[in-house]
Design a protein around this motif. Structure first.
Motif, PDB file in Angstrom:
ATOM      1  N   LEU A  47       9.836  47.973  15.925  1.00 16.32           N
ATOM      2  CA  LEU A  47      11.197  47.975  15.415  1.00 16.32           C
ATOM      3  C   LEU A  47      12.125  47.276  16.393  1.00 16.32           C
ATOM      4  CD1 LEU A  47      11.419  51.684  14.187  1.00 16.32           C
ATOM      5  CD2 LEU A  47      10.867  49.654  12.839  1.00 16.32           C
ATOM      6  N   GLY A  48      13.279  46.859  15.910  1.00 16.61           N
ATOM      7  CA  GLY A  48      14.295  46.262  16.762  1.00 16.61           C
ATOM      8  C   GLY A  48      15.649  46.817  16.373  1.00 16.61           C
ATOM      9  N   PHE A  49      16.504  46.986  17.366  1.00 19.03           N
ATOM     10  CA  PHE A  49      17.832  47.534  17.149  1.00 19.03           C
ATOM     11  C   PHE A  49      18.824  46.759  18.011  1.00 19.03           C
ATOM     12  CE2 PHE A  49      14.686  50.912  16.794  1.00 19.03           C
ATOM     13  CZ  PHE A  49      14.948  51.393  15.516  1.00 19.03           C
ATOM     14  N   ASP A  50      20.076  46.661  17.549  1.00 16.87           N
ATOM     15  CA  ASP A  50      21.087  45.986  18.351  1.00 16.87           C
ATOM     16  C   ASP A  50      21.347  46.740  19.647  1.00 16.87           C
ATOM     17  OD1 ASP A  50      21.339  44.010  16.458  1.00 16.87           O
ATOM     18  OD2 ASP A  50      23.163  44.824  15.563  1.00 16.87           O
ATOM     19  N   ARG A  51      21.496  48.049  19.538  1.00 16.90           N
ATOM     20  CA  ARG A  51      21.782  48.882  20.701  1.00 16.90           C
ATOM     21  C   ARG A  51      20.836  50.088  20.717  1.00 16.90           C
ATOM     22  NH1 ARG A  51      25.593  46.403  18.596  1.00 16.90           N
ATOM     23  NH2 ARG A  51      27.186  45.317  19.767  1.00 16.90           N
ATOM     24  N   VAL A  52      20.395  50.447  21.908  1.00 13.85           N
ATOM     25  CA  VAL A  52      19.434  51.548  22.034  1.00 13.85           C
ATOM     26  C   VAL A  52      19.907  52.504  23.119  1.00 13.85           C
ATOM     27  CG1 VAL A  52      17.068  52.135  22.703  1.00 13.85           C
ATOM     28  CG2 VAL A  52      17.494  50.126  21.273  1.00 13.85           C
ATOM     29  N   LEU A  53      19.868  53.794  22.806  1.00 16.87           N
ATOM     30  CA  LEU A  53      20.066  54.855  23.789  1.00 16.87           C
ATOM     31  C   LEU A  53      18.726  55.547  23.967  1.00 16.87           C
ATOM     32  CD1 LEU A  53      23.368  56.534  22.550  1.00 16.87           C
ATOM     33  CD2 LEU A  53      23.066  55.150  24.599  1.00 16.87           C
ATOM     34  N   ILE A  54      18.304  55.717  25.205  1.00 14.61           N
ATOM     35  CA  ILE A  54      17.022  56.358  25.484  1.00 14.61           C
ATOM     36  C   ILE A  54      17.276  57.671  26.208  1.00 14.61           C
ATOM     37  CG2 ILE A  54      14.859  56.198  26.776  1.00 14.61           C
ATOM     38  CD1 ILE A  54      14.965  53.191  26.392  1.00 14.61           C
ATOM     39  N   ALA A  58      10.036  51.441  24.342  1.00 14.91           N
ATOM     40  CA  ALA A  58      11.402  51.930  24.119  1.00 14.91           C
ATOM     41  C   ALA A  58      12.432  50.966  24.704  1.00 14.91           C
ATOM     42  CB  ALA A  58      11.564  53.320  24.731  1.00 14.91           C
ATOM     43  N   ILE A  59      12.185  50.473  25.904  1.00 13.44           N
ATOM     44  CA  ILE A  59      13.128  49.570  26.565  1.00 13.44           C
ATOM     45  C   ILE A  59      13.250  48.247  25.821  1.00 13.44           C
ATOM     46  CG2 ILE A  59      13.437  48.155  28.647  1.00 13.44           C
ATOM     47  CD1 ILE A  59      12.372  50.563  30.239  1.00 13.44           C
ATOM     48  N   THR A  60      12.166  47.757  25.277  1.00 12.53           N
ATOM     49  CA  THR A  60      12.180  46.423  24.658  1.00 12.53           C
ATOM     50  C   THR A  60      12.599  46.438  23.192  1.00 12.53           C
ATOM     51  OG1 THR A  60       9.804  46.586  24.190  1.00 12.53           O
ATOM     52  CG2 THR A  60      10.466  45.513  26.259  1.00 12.53           C
ATOM     53  N   ARG A  61      13.082  47.561  22.667  1.00 13.14           N
ATOM     54  CA  ARG A  61      13.567  47.609  21.278  1.00 13.14           C
ATOM     55  C   ARG A  61      14.975  47.047  21.151  1.00 13.14           C
ATOM     56  NH1 ARG A  61       9.610  46.680  19.370  1.00 13.14           N
ATOM     57  NH2 ARG A  61       9.138  46.366  21.529  1.00 13.14           N
ATOM     58  N   ALA A  62      15.734  46.987  22.223  1.00 13.67           N
ATOM     59  CA  ALA A  62      17.152  46.609  22.167  1.00 13.67           C
ATOM     60  C   ALA A  62      17.352  45.097  22.148  1.00 13.67           C
ATOM     61  CB  ALA A  62      17.891  47.204  23.363  1.00 13.67           C
ATOM     62  N   ARG A  63      18.176  44.633  21.218  1.00 13.33           N
ATOM     63  CA  ARG A  63      18.541  43.214  21.176  1.00 13.33           C
ATOM     64  C   ARG A  63      19.676  42.903  22.158  1.00 13.33           C
ATOM     65  NH1 ARG A  63      18.370  44.442  15.571  1.00 13.33           N
ATOM     66  NH2 ARG A  63      16.415  43.741  14.691  1.00 13.33           N
ATOM     67  N   SER A  89      21.985  45.691  23.911  1.00 10.10           N
ATOM     68  CA  SER A  89      22.301  46.628  24.994  1.00 10.10           C
ATOM     69  C   SER A  89      21.350  47.821  24.974  1.00 10.10           C
ATOM     70  CB  SER A  89      23.753  47.111  24.903  1.00 10.10           C
ATOM     71  OG  SER A  89      23.966  47.847  23.721  1.00 10.10           O
ATOM     72  N   LEU A  90      21.144  48.360  26.158  1.00 16.13           N
ATOM     73  CA  LEU A  90      20.245  49.486  26.367  1.00 16.13           C
ATOM     74  C   LEU A  90      20.913  50.442  27.343  1.00 16.13           C
ATOM     75  CD1 LEU A  90      17.313  50.782  26.372  1.00 16.13           C
ATOM     76  CD2 LEU A  90      16.936  49.374  28.390  1.00 16.13           C
ATOM     77  N   ALA A  91      20.842  51.723  27.046  1.00 13.86           N
ATOM     78  CA  ALA A  91      21.384  52.727  27.962  1.00 13.86           C
ATOM     79  C   ALA A  91      20.460  53.932  27.969  1.00 13.86           C
ATOM     80  CB  ALA A  91      22.788  53.138  27.530  1.00 13.86           C
ATOM     81  N   PHE A  92      20.429  54.600  29.110  1.00 10.75           N
ATOM     82  CA  PHE A  92      19.684  55.841  29.246  1.00 10.75           C
ATOM     83  C   PHE A  92      20.683  56.983  29.291  1.00 10.75           C
ATOM     84  CE2 PHE A  92      16.824  52.675  30.873  1.00 10.75           C
ATOM     85  CZ  PHE A  92      15.587  53.086  30.421  1.00 10.75           C
ATOM     86  N   VAL A  93      20.436  58.006  28.499  1.00 12.79           N
ATOM     87  CA  VAL A  93      21.266  59.208  28.493  1.00 12.79           C
ATOM     88  C   VAL A  93      20.594  60.208  29.416  1.00 12.79           C
ATOM     89  CG1 VAL A  93      22.225  61.062  27.071  1.00 12.79           C
ATOM     90  CG2 VAL A  93      21.959  58.765  26.114  1.00 12.79           C
ATOM     91  N   LEU A  94      21.344  60.694  30.411  1.00 21.30           N
ATOM     92  CA  LEU A  94      20.757  61.657  31.333  1.00 21.30           C
ATOM     93  C   LEU A  94      21.815  62.585  31.876  1.00 21.30           C
ATOM     94  CD1 LEU A  94      20.928  60.300  34.666  1.00 21.30           C
ATOM     95  CD2 LEU A  94      20.041  58.592  33.116  1.00 21.30           C
ATOM     96  N   GLU A  95      21.367  63.669  32.396  1.00 20.50           N
ATOM     97  CA  GLU A  95      22.267  64.650  32.997  1.00 20.50           C
ATOM     98  C   GLU A  95      22.838  64.061  34.286  1.00 20.50           C
ATOM     99  OE1 GLU A  95      23.036  67.522  31.577  1.00 20.50           O
ATOM    100  OE2 GLU A  95      21.634  67.193  29.926  1.00 20.50           O
ATOM    101  N   ILE A 126      18.928  57.428  40.154  1.00 25.64           N
ATOM    102  CA  ILE A 126      18.727  56.228  39.349  1.00 25.64           C
ATOM    103  C   ILE A 126      19.379  55.035  40.038  1.00 25.64           C
ATOM    104  CG2 ILE A 126      19.126  55.164  37.100  1.00 25.64           C
ATOM    105  CD1 ILE A 126      17.210  57.554  36.995  1.00 25.64           C
ATOM    106  N   LYS A 127      18.626  53.972  40.203  1.00 25.00           N
ATOM    107  CA  LYS A 127      19.094  52.791  40.925  1.00 25.00           C
ATOM    108  C   LYS A 127      19.741  51.748  40.005  1.00 25.00           C
ATOM    109  CE  LYS A 127      16.849  54.077  44.754  1.00 25.00           C
ATOM    110  NZ  LYS A 127      16.980  55.498  44.800  1.00 25.00           N
ATOM    111  N   LEU A 128      20.143  52.148  38.808  1.00 27.44           N
ATOM    112  CA  LEU A 128      20.744  51.231  37.852  1.00 27.44           C
ATOM    113  C   LEU A 128      22.243  51.463  37.776  1.00 27.44           C
ATOM    114  CD1 LEU A 128      18.125  51.764  35.003  1.00 27.44           C
ATOM    115  CD2 LEU A 128      18.216  49.869  36.629  1.00 27.44           C
ATOM    116  N   SER A 129      22.986  50.476  37.266  1.00 27.63           N
ATOM    117  CA  SER A 129      24.423  50.656  37.056  1.00 27.63           C
ATOM    118  C   SER A 129      24.635  51.806  36.092  1.00 27.63           C
ATOM    119  CB  SER A 129      25.023  49.391  36.454  1.00 27.63           C
ATOM    120  OG  SER A 129      24.849  48.309  37.312  1.00 27.63           O
ATOM    121  N   HIS A 130      25.708  52.539  36.283  1.00 27.96           N
ATOM    122  CA  HIS A 130      25.974  53.647  35.361  1.00 27.96           C
ATOM    123  C   HIS A 130      27.457  53.697  34.985  1.00 27.96           C
ATOM    124  CE1 HIS A 130      26.834  55.547  39.271  1.00 27.96           C
ATOM    125  NE2 HIS A 130      27.673  56.291  38.595  1.00 27.96           N
TER     126      HIS A 130
END
Length: 89
Positions: free
Chosen positions: A21-28, A60-65, A67-73, A80-84
Motif C-alpha cells: 500500500l501507499g499513503f501520502d502521510r503515515v503515522l507509525i 511501514a517506513i516506506t509506505r509514505a509518499r 511525510s512520515l512521523a512516529f507517535v511516541l510517549e 530518539i535521534k530524529l527531529s521531533h
C-alpha cells in the motif's frame, strides 16, 4: 491499539497489512523494540530468530509518499535521534 489515537475517518493498519500500500502521510506507532532501534541500538534485532520485525519496520517506513512521523510517549524523545515536533507552532 493504534486505532485509539486516530480521529474518525482515518484508517489504521498493522505493519504486516500495509505491505503493497501507499499513503501520502503515515503515522507509525512503534513497539518498544523499534523505538530502541530508532534510538540508535542497531543490535536490537540481533537475537530475533527471523528478520520479520526488521522487515515490518522497513515496510511501514516506506509506505509514505510525502511525510512520515512516529507517535511516541514523551519519555522516549531523549532516546530518539530524529527531529521531533514539540507541539509548538
Amino acid at each position: 491499539m493504534g486505532r485509539d489515537y486516530l480521529p474518525p475517518g482515518l484508517t489504521c493498519h498493522i505493519f504486516g497489512s500495509s505491505k503493497g500500500l501507499g499513503f501520502d502521510r503515515v503515522l507509525i506507532i512503534s513497539p518498544e523494540k523499534h523505538l530502541k532501534y530508532l534510538g540508535g541500538n542497531l543490535r536490537v534485532f540481533d537475537n530475533d530468530k527471523t528478520e520479520e520485525s526488521r522487515k515490518k519496520l522497513y515496510v511501514a517506513i516506506t509506505r509514505a509518499r510525502y511525510s512520515l512521523a512516529f507517535v511516541l510517549e514523551e519519555e522516549h524523545l531523549t532516546n530518539i535521534k530524529l527531529s521531533h515536533w514539540d507541539g509548538l507552532v
